[in-house]
Design a protein around this motif. Structure first.
Motif, PDB file in Angstrom:
ATOM      1  N   ILE A 154      28.661  34.064 -22.540  1.00 33.19           N
ATOM      2  CA  ILE A 154      29.280  34.039 -23.869  1.00 33.19           C
ATOM      3  C   ILE A 154      29.441  32.607 -24.378  1.00 33.19           C
ATOM      4  CG2 ILE A 154      31.648  34.100 -22.996  1.00 33.19           C
ATOM      5  CD1 ILE A 154      32.375  35.896 -25.331  1.00 33.19           C
ATOM      6  N   GLU A 155      29.741  31.680 -23.479  1.00 34.10           N
ATOM      7  CA  GLU A 155      29.906  30.278 -23.874  1.00 34.10           C
ATOM      8  C   GLU A 155      28.563  29.660 -24.270  1.00 34.10           C
ATOM      9  OE1 GLU A 155      33.592  28.715 -21.204  1.00 34.10           O
ATOM     10  OE2 GLU A 155      31.836  29.512 -20.098  1.00 34.10           O
ATOM     11  N   VAL A 184      29.137  42.363 -23.647  1.00 30.35           N
ATOM     12  CA  VAL A 184      29.673  41.066 -23.257  1.00 30.35           C
ATOM     13  C   VAL A 184      30.160  41.183 -21.823  1.00 30.35           C
ATOM     14  CG1 VAL A 184      31.403  39.278 -23.698  1.00 30.35           C
ATOM     15  CG2 VAL A 184      30.425  40.547 -25.628  1.00 30.35           C
ATOM     16  N   ILE A 191      25.296  38.444 -22.501  1.00 34.04           N
ATOM     17  CA  ILE A 191      25.713  38.923 -23.820  1.00 34.04           C
ATOM     18  C   ILE A 191      24.451  39.427 -24.508  1.00 34.04           C
ATOM     19  CG2 ILE A 191      25.630  36.574 -24.762  1.00 34.04           C
ATOM     20  CD1 ILE A 191      27.791  37.495 -26.795  1.00 34.04           C
ATOM     21  N   TYR A 244      25.932  31.416 -25.405  1.00 33.39           N
ATOM     22  CA  TYR A 244      25.603  32.064 -26.684  1.00 33.39           C
ATOM     23  C   TYR A 244      26.312  31.340 -27.835  1.00 33.39           C
ATOM     24  CZ  TYR A 244      25.860  35.323 -30.563  1.00 33.39           C
ATOM     25  OH  TYR A 244      25.807  35.871 -31.815  1.00 33.39           O
ATOM     26  N   HIS A 245      27.612  31.155 -27.704  1.00 32.53           N
ATOM     27  CA  HIS A 245      28.410  30.514 -28.755  1.00 32.53           C
ATOM     28  C   HIS A 245      27.952  29.078 -28.999  1.00 32.53           C
ATOM     29  CE1 HIS A 245      32.025  28.438 -30.375  1.00 32.53           C
ATOM     30  NE2 HIS A 245      32.039  29.505 -31.144  1.00 32.53           N
ATOM     31  N   ILE A 256      27.365  42.658 -31.771  1.00 37.57           N
ATOM     32  CA  ILE A 256      27.517  42.358 -30.349  1.00 37.57           C
ATOM     33  C   ILE A 256      27.635  43.676 -29.595  1.00 37.57           C
ATOM     34  CG2 ILE A 256      28.942  41.194 -28.627  1.00 37.57           C
ATOM     35  CD1 ILE A 256      29.767  39.304 -31.066  1.00 37.57           C
ATOM     36  N   ILE A 300      34.225  36.975 -30.030  1.00 34.35           N
ATOM     37  CA  ILE A 300      32.942  37.514 -29.587  1.00 34.35           C
ATOM     38  C   ILE A 300      33.233  38.643 -28.599  1.00 34.35           C
ATOM     39  CG2 ILE A 300      30.746  37.027 -28.445  1.00 34.35           C
ATOM     40  CD1 ILE A 300      30.988  34.143 -29.491  1.00 34.35           C
TER      41      ILE A 300
END
Length: 159
Positions: A32-33, A90, A95, A35-36, A87, A76
């Protein structure tokens, strides 16, 4: 897309897929980090290209959606919209986001491979002749944009 995913494989003929391996400079990141860090900070040239794309494709029956894919990290979550993507999954290691329209269905995945390696993958199922023509035209740009966004996240020391 991860084979460990609870969903069955998503590929249908005809389809397009690609994957880019990313070696991060930071340790202990979750999917997730990453992706962000890549998609939450789209470089201005990419945002301009998406706006141009949207102004053209809306006349051809494709979605002309918001070019803003960023959400605060804490927002997210499964089911939330991030630009044109929804989304879908996750977890610490992956993700998956998806977009569905008449001409094609698309998924984007960020999968943790090892402590500092991730795979950023795209899968597009092409449903119509228009979808196939669009993908044939956009494929070289897609690869350039994906690599550029990843490089910018690395250069900014976000990953």
């Amino acid at each position: 897309m991860s084979r460990r995913n609870k969903n069955k494989r998503k590929e249908l003929n005809p389809y397009y897929c690609d994957s880019f391996k990313v070696k991060t400079s930071k340790k202990d990141l979750e999917a997730i980090e990453v992706y962000h860090s890549i998609f939450g900070f789209l470089p201005m040239p990419v945002q301009w290209a998406l706006k141009i794309r949207n102004s053209i494709v809306k006349w051809l029956g494709f979605s002309a959606s918001n070019t803003e894919m960023s959400l605060p990290l804490e927002d997210i979550v499964e089911g939330k919209k991030a630009g044109f993507l929804t989304i879908e999954l996750v977890s610490d290691s992956e993700i998956i986001c998806g977009a569905y329209e008449p001409n094609m269905d698309m998924w984007l995945s960020v999968l943790k491979i090892s402590e500092q390696e991730f795979a950023v993958s795209t899968l597009v199922n092409l449903k119509t002749t228009s979808g196939k023509l669009y993908m044939a035209f956009i494929k070289p740009f897609h690869k350039l944009v994906a690599k550029y966004c990843i490089k910018q996240a690395l250069k900014a020391d976000r990953i």
